[in-house]
Motif scaffolding. Structure first.
Motif, short mmCIF file in Angstrom:
data_model
loop_
_atom_site.label_atom_id
_atom_site.label_comp_id
_atom_site.label_asym_id
_atom_site.label_seq_id
_atom_site.Cartn_x
_atom_site.Cartn_y
_atom_site.Cartn_z
N ILE A 125 0.84 -1.20 0.00
CA ILE A 125 0.00 0.00 0.00
C ILE A 125 0.87 1.25 0.00
O ILE A 125 0.59 2.21 -0.72
CB ILE A 125 -0.96 0.01 1.21
N ALA A 126 1.93 1.26 0.80
CA ALA A 126 2.84 2.41 0.83
C ALA A 126 3.42 2.67 -0.55
O ALA A 126 3.54 3.81 -0.99
CB ALA A 126 3.95 2.18 1.85
N ALA A 127 3.75 1.61 -1.27
CA ALA A 127 4.36 1.75 -2.59
C ALA A 127 3.35 2.10 -3.67
O ALA A 127 3.58 2.99 -4.49
CB ALA A 127 5.09 0.46 -2.96
N ALA A 128 2.20 1.40 -3.69
CA ALA A 128 1.25 1.55 -4.80
C ALA A 128 0.07 2.47 -4.49
O ALA A 128 -0.58 2.96 -5.41
CB ALA A 128 0.72 0.18 -5.21
N GLY A 129 -0.21 2.69 -3.21
CA GLY A 129 -1.36 3.50 -2.83
C GLY A 129 -2.63 2.67 -2.78
O GLY A 129 -2.66 1.50 -3.15
N ILE A 130 -3.71 3.32 -2.32
CA ILE A 130 -5.01 2.68 -2.23
C ILE A 130 -6.06 3.79 -2.07
O ILE A 130 -5.83 4.76 -1.36
CB ILE A 130 -5.08 1.68 -1.05
N GLY A 131 -7.17 3.65 -2.74
CA GLY A 131 -8.22 4.66 -2.63
C GLY A 131 -7.71 6.05 -2.94
O GLY A 131 -7.09 6.27 -3.97
N GLN A 132 -7.94 6.98 -2.02
CA GLN A 132 -7.50 8.36 -2.20
C GLN A 132 -6.00 8.56 -1.96
O GLN A 132 -5.45 9.60 -2.30
CB GLN A 132 -8.26 9.29 -1.26
N MET A 133 -5.36 7.56 -1.39
CA MET A 133 -3.94 7.69 -1.08
C MET A 133 -3.09 7.32 -2.28
O MET A 133 -3.22 6.23 -2.84
CB MET A 133 -3.58 6.76 0.09
N SER A 134 -2.22 8.23 -2.66
CA SER A 134 -1.28 7.96 -3.74
C SER A 134 -0.20 7.00 -3.26
O SER A 134 0.08 6.91 -2.08
CB SER A 134 -0.61 9.26 -4.19
N GLY A 135 0.42 6.32 -4.21
CA GLY A 135 1.55 5.46 -3.89
C GLY A 135 2.82 6.27 -3.76
O GLY A 135 2.99 7.29 -4.43
N TYR A 136 3.72 5.81 -2.92
CA TYR A 136 4.98 6.49 -2.70
C TYR A 136 6.17 5.64 -3.11
O TYR A 136 7.30 5.88 -2.69
CB TYR A 136 5.10 6.90 -1.22
N GLY A 137 5.92 4.65 -3.95
CA GLY A 137 6.98 3.75 -4.36
C GLY A 137 8.18 4.44 -4.98
O GLY A 137 9.32 4.05 -4.75
N ALA A 138 7.93 5.48 -5.76
CA ALA A 138 9.02 6.19 -6.44
C ALA A 138 9.96 6.86 -5.45
O ALA A 138 11.18 6.89 -5.68
CB ALA A 138 8.46 7.22 -7.42
N VAL A 139 9.44 7.38 -4.35
CA VAL A 139 10.31 8.06 -3.38
C VAL A 139 10.82 7.11 -2.30
O VAL A 139 11.90 7.32 -1.76
CB VAL A 139 9.63 9.28 -2.73
N LEU A 140 10.07 6.05 -2.01
CA LEU A 140 10.49 5.11 -0.98
C LEU A 140 11.46 4.06 -1.51
O LEU A 140 12.35 3.62 -0.80
CB LEU A 140 9.27 4.39 -0.38
N GLY A 141 11.26 3.66 -2.75
CA GLY A 141 12.05 2.56 -3.30
C GLY A 141 11.54 1.24 -2.72
O GLY A 141 10.82 1.21 -1.72
N GLU A 142 11.90 0.14 -3.34
CA GLU A 142 11.41 -1.17 -2.90
C GLU A 142 11.79 -1.48 -1.45
O GLU A 142 10.96 -1.90 -0.65
CB GLU A 142 11.95 -2.27 -3.81
N GLU A 143 13.02 -1.27 -1.11
CA GLU A 143 13.48 -1.56 0.25
C GLU A 143 12.87 -0.57 1.25
O GLU A 143 12.53 -0.94 2.36
CB GLU A 143 15.01 -1.52 0.31
N GLY A 144 12.72 0.67 0.84
CA GLY A 144 12.12 1.68 1.73
C GLY A 144 10.68 1.37 2.04
O GLY A 144 10.23 1.52 3.18
N ALA A 145 9.91 0.93 1.05
CA ALA A 145 8.52 0.56 1.29
C ALA A 145 8.44 -0.60 2.28
O ALA A 145 7.60 -0.60 3.19
CB ALA A 145 7.82 0.20 -0.02
N ALA A 146 9.33 -1.56 2.15
CA ALA A 146 9.37 -2.70 3.08
C ALA A 146 9.72 -2.23 4.49
O ALA A 146 9.14 -2.69 5.47
CB ALA A 146 10.37 -3.75 2.60
N GLN A 147 10.65 -1.30 4.59
CA GLN A 147 11.04 -0.78 5.91
C GLN A 147 9.89 -0.01 6.55
O GLN A 147 9.65 -0.14 7.75
CB GLN A 147 12.28 0.10 5.77
N VAL A 148 9.18 0.79 5.77
CA VAL A 148 8.02 1.50 6.29
C VAL A 148 6.96 0.50 6.75
O VAL A 148 6.37 0.65 7.82
CB VAL A 148 7.43 2.49 5.24
N GLY A 149 6.73 -0.54 5.95
CA GLY A 149 5.76 -1.56 6.33
C GLY A 149 6.11 -2.23 7.65
O GLY A 149 5.24 -2.43 8.50
N GLU A 150 7.37 -2.54 7.84
CA GLU A 150 7.82 -3.16 9.09
C GLU A 150 7.63 -2.21 10.26
O GLU A 150 7.16 -2.61 11.33
CB GLU A 150 9.29 -3.57 8.98
N TRP A 151 7.98 -0.94 10.07
CA TRP A 151 7.87 0.04 11.16
C TRP A 151 6.41 0.30 11.50
O TRP A 151 6.04 0.34 12.68
CB TRP A 151 8.59 1.33 10.78
#
Length: 125
Positions: free
Chosen positions: A80-106
Motif C-alpha cells: 500500500i505504501a508503494a502503490a497506494g489505495i483509494g485516495q492515497m497515492s503510492g509512494y513507491g518512487a520516493v520510498l524505493g522497494e526496500e524503503g517501502a518494506a522498511q516503512v511496512g515493518e515500522w
C-alpha cells in the motif's frame, strides 16, 4: 518530559520494544526500523499522525483497522505504501522497494504496540 522529535521518539521506541536487538547482534533489524521510521516521518506522518488519518478517519494505521482491511502484516502495508489505495497515492518512487518494506515493518511494529505517544514512553538511560 517535553515533546520528543521523531528521531528521539524512534530511539525511545526501539529501546523499549527491542532491547535485545543489540545484545543479539541484530543491528540490521534496528537499522531497518530506524530507516522505516525516518521514511514514515518524511512521507507519511502528514496524514497519519500517531497512526491516525487526517483525511479519512476510518482508514487508520491502528492494528484493528489494518486487520479489518486485510492488511495485517508488514508486506501488505509495504504494498500500500508503494502503490497506494483509494485516495492515497503510492509512494513507491520516493520510498524505493526496500524503503517501502522498511516503512511496512515500522508501521506494523507501531500498530502492534498501540502507536505509543511520547508521554507513554520511558526516557533513554
Amino acid at each position: 518530559m517535553g515533546r520528543l522529535t521523531g528521531t528521539a521518539l524512534l530511539l525511545v521506541l526501539l529501546t523499549a520494544v527491542s532491547p535485545a536487538a543489540a545484545v543479539d547482534g541484530l543491528p540490521v533489524e534496528r537499522a531497518r526500523l530506524e530507516s522505516g521510521a525516518r521514511l514514515f516521518e518524511a512521507h507519511c506522518v502528514g496524514c497519519h499522525v500517531n497512526g491516525g488519518n487526517v483525511i479519512r478517519r476510518g482508514r487508520t494505521l491502528k492494528q484493528a483497522a489494518l486487520e479489518k482491511a486485510g492488511l495485517a502484516d508488514p508486506e501488505a502495508i509495504a504494498r500500500i505504501a508503494a502503490a497506494g489505495i483509494g485516495q492515497m497515492s503510492g509512494y513507491g518512487a520516493v520510498l524505493g522497494e526496500e524503503g517501502a518494506a522498511q516503512v511496512g515493518e515500522w508501521v506494523w511494529l507501531q500498530a502492534r504496540s498501540g502507536w505509543p505517544r511520547p508521554a507513554q514512553m520511558e526516557p533513554l538511560p
